[in-house]
Design a protein around this motif. Sequence first.
Motif, PDB file in Angstrom:
ATOM      1  N   TRP A  46     -85.561  21.561  21.830  1.00  0.00           N
ATOM      2  CA  TRP A  46     -85.893  21.924  20.466  1.00  0.00           C
ATOM      3  C   TRP A  46     -87.115  22.551  20.568  1.00  0.00           C
ATOM      4  O   TRP A  46     -88.186  21.979  20.458  1.00  0.00           O
ATOM      5  CB  TRP A  46     -85.586  20.872  19.548  1.00  0.00           C
ATOM      6  CG  TRP A  46     -85.918  20.942  18.033  1.00  0.00           C
ATOM      7  CD1 TRP A  46     -87.128  20.728  17.486  1.00  0.00           C
ATOM      8  CD2 TRP A  46     -85.146  21.729  17.236  1.00  0.00           C
ATOM      9  NE1 TRP A  46     -86.931  21.122  16.271  1.00  0.00           N
ATOM     10  CE2 TRP A  46     -85.889  21.863  16.198  1.00  0.00           C
ATOM     11  CE3 TRP A  46     -83.852  22.396  17.352  1.00  0.00           C
ATOM     12  CZ2 TRP A  46     -85.155  22.623  14.812  1.00  0.00           C
ATOM     13  CZ3 TRP A  46     -83.463  23.234  16.239  1.00  0.00           C
ATOM     14  CH2 TRP A  46     -84.069  23.170  14.832  1.00  0.00           C
ATOM     15  N   ASP A  47     -87.277  23.701  20.039  1.00  0.00           N
ATOM     16  CA  ASP A  47     -88.353  24.864  19.932  1.00  0.00           C
ATOM     17  C   ASP A  47     -89.158  25.253  21.073  1.00  0.00           C
ATOM     18  O   ASP A  47     -89.253  24.188  21.860  1.00  0.00           O
ATOM     19  CB  ASP A  47     -89.100  24.131  18.793  1.00  0.00           C
ATOM     20  CG  ASP A  47     -88.806  24.869  17.284  1.00  0.00           C
ATOM     21  OD1 ASP A  47     -87.993  25.800  17.271  1.00  0.00           O
ATOM     22  OD2 ASP A  47     -89.053  24.173  16.205  1.00  0.00           O
ATOM     23  N   GLY A  92     -88.725  22.168  11.586  1.00  0.00           N
ATOM     24  CA  GLY A  92     -88.792  23.728  11.887  1.00  0.00           C
ATOM     25  C   GLY A  92     -89.824  23.996  10.898  1.00  0.00           C
ATOM     26  O   GLY A  92     -90.846  23.408  10.920  1.00  0.00           O
ATOM     27  N   HIS A 147     -91.878  29.982  18.234  1.00  0.00           N
ATOM     28  CA  HIS A 147     -90.440  28.973  18.177  1.00  0.00           C
ATOM     29  C   HIS A 147     -90.023  29.264  19.525  1.00  0.00           C
ATOM     30  O   HIS A 147     -88.902  28.484  19.938  1.00  0.00           O
ATOM     31  CB  HIS A 147     -89.935  28.946  17.042  1.00  0.00           C
ATOM     32  CG  HIS A 147     -90.799  28.193  15.987  1.00  0.00           C
ATOM     33  ND1 HIS A 147     -90.707  26.787  15.674  1.00  0.00           N
ATOM     34  CD2 HIS A 147     -91.593  28.817  15.216  1.00  0.00           C
ATOM     35  CE1 HIS A 147     -91.685  26.375  14.619  1.00  0.00           C
ATOM     36  NE2 HIS A 147     -92.208  27.823  14.447  1.00  0.00           N
ATOM     37  N   SER A 171     -85.542  26.250  16.179  1.00  0.00           N
ATOM     38  CA  SER A 171     -85.435  26.476  14.413  1.00  0.00           C
ATOM     39  C   SER A 171     -85.239  27.921  14.115  1.00  0.00           C
ATOM     40  O   SER A 171     -84.659  27.790  12.949  1.00  0.00           O
ATOM     41  CB  SER A 171     -86.528  25.630  13.899  1.00  0.00           C
ATOM     42  OG  SER A 171     -88.079  26.469  14.419  1.00  0.00           O
ATOM     43  N   HIS A 207     -82.525  30.079   9.953  1.00  0.00           N
ATOM     44  CA  HIS A 207     -83.219  29.052  10.284  1.00  0.00           C
ATOM     45  C   HIS A 207     -82.451  27.707  10.163  1.00  0.00           C
ATOM     46  O   HIS A 207     -81.516  27.598   9.623  1.00  0.00           O
ATOM     47  CB  HIS A 207     -84.174  28.997   9.324  1.00  0.00           C
ATOM     48  CG  HIS A 207     -85.395  27.649   9.277  1.00  0.00           C
ATOM     49  ND1 HIS A 207     -85.285  26.518   8.855  1.00  0.00           N
ATOM     50  CD2 HIS A 207     -86.498  27.700  10.012  1.00  0.00           C
ATOM     51  CE1 HIS A 207     -86.014  25.582   9.013  1.00  0.00           C
ATOM     52  NE2 HIS A 207     -87.015  26.459   9.809  1.00  0.00           N
ATOM     53  N   GLN A 208     -82.800  26.743  11.024  1.00  0.00           N
ATOM     54  CA  GLN A 208     -82.231  25.393  10.930  1.00  0.00           C
ATOM     55  C   GLN A 208     -83.408  24.329  11.219  1.00  0.00           C
ATOM     56  O   GLN A 208     -84.480  24.445  11.824  1.00  0.00           O
ATOM     57  CB  GLN A 208     -81.273  25.490  12.102  1.00  0.00           C
ATOM     58  CG  GLN A 208     -81.645  25.564  13.519  1.00  0.00           C
ATOM     59  CD  GLN A 208     -80.538  25.999  14.436  1.00  0.00           C
ATOM     60  OE1 GLN A 208     -79.468  25.493  14.199  1.00  0.00           O
ATOM     61  NE2 GLN A 208     -80.638  26.305  15.712  1.00  0.00           N
ATOM     62  N   VAL A 209     -82.927  22.942  10.849  1.00  0.00           N
ATOM     63  CA  VAL A 209     -83.915  21.642  11.175  1.00  0.00           C
ATOM     64  C   VAL A 209     -82.961  20.775  12.210  1.00  0.00           C
ATOM     65  O   VAL A 209     -81.803  21.238  12.250  1.00  0.00           O
ATOM     66  CB  VAL A 209     -84.119  21.091   9.811  1.00  0.00           C
ATOM     67  CG1 VAL A 209     -84.863  22.080   8.913  1.00  0.00           C
ATOM     68  CG2 VAL A 209     -83.181  20.340   9.344  1.00  0.00           C
TER      69      VAL A 209
END
Length: 306
Positions: free
Chosen positions: A96-97, A244, A155, A149, A227-229
């Motif tokens: 993630w990221d 994010g 990122h 994210s 964009h996402q978390v």
Amino acid sequence: MTNNRCYWWFRGCAFILLGTVVLVSCGGQQDQASSTTEAETAEAVPEPSLKLYVFDCGRLRFDTVTNFGINDDETEVRELVVPCYVVDHPAGRLLWDGGLPSSVKLNEEEKDENGWVGNAKLEYTLAEQLVRAELGFDLSSGLDYMAFSHIHYDHVGVANEISGATWLVQRGDYEAAFADPITVPAVQPELLTNLRDADRLILDGDHDVFGDGRVRLISAPGHTPGHQVLFVDLDWTGPLVLSGDLYHFRISRDDRRVPVFNVDPEMTLQSMDKVEAFVAEQEAMFWIEHDLELFETLQMSPRYYE
Ligand SMILES: [Zn+2]
């Protein structure tokens, strides 16, 4: 005198022998105790746990924070951390990221005397950190999924170094990543070249990564189109949402500040509402990823949260 010396020599030997017997005896008991514990542990085989590893993937510094919708006198913070994470689920592994590009560390010529390249700094690449942590996987093998994210350069820095992982991407960011010309600011297309050929799952909203609800991508557009978390439901740590760039600073969250470079301010506010409602419903912790003060309290890989 000779007899006396013999007597004391004999007494000394007797004490040593006695001591040895006691030590051997104690050692035996310890062995027995530990083997009992091991047997008990072996009987109750624990479920493989969900783990979250945290990595330091760089720093960013700013002379002014007005681009983030914040007046310079409203916060003293001028340095942000850039983290990366690996979620280790029994059914697979998710990056993630992807942090700052490894070139920030590797390109010695561009660094100033303190290691900064412009406003960015990277002490160790993620690849180097994975080798050092000895977690049994690296960027070219052992990652099943990668999700960012969003597609800003800070990122997706290692995206071109990853192979064998399926890219989980919201449609808005997927389309923006390969738009010609690029329409989203802070996107560096050269960092995304390998993603063109990567296996991918293009998403149109929230997504349950492993199908058991414990690792979920939550669509939160506005900073970029896709964009996402990330939601991670950890056993011991508890439910956690990784922000994010929904927020960059604490005041961004407290006062719902929208950066001037977001592609859609109104959509950003709607995403804040959505994510905050989700966080409240889940009673989740919330980590602002770029928050250096928070980051300095976290445990780094190879330690992990579970
Ligand atoms: Zn960022």
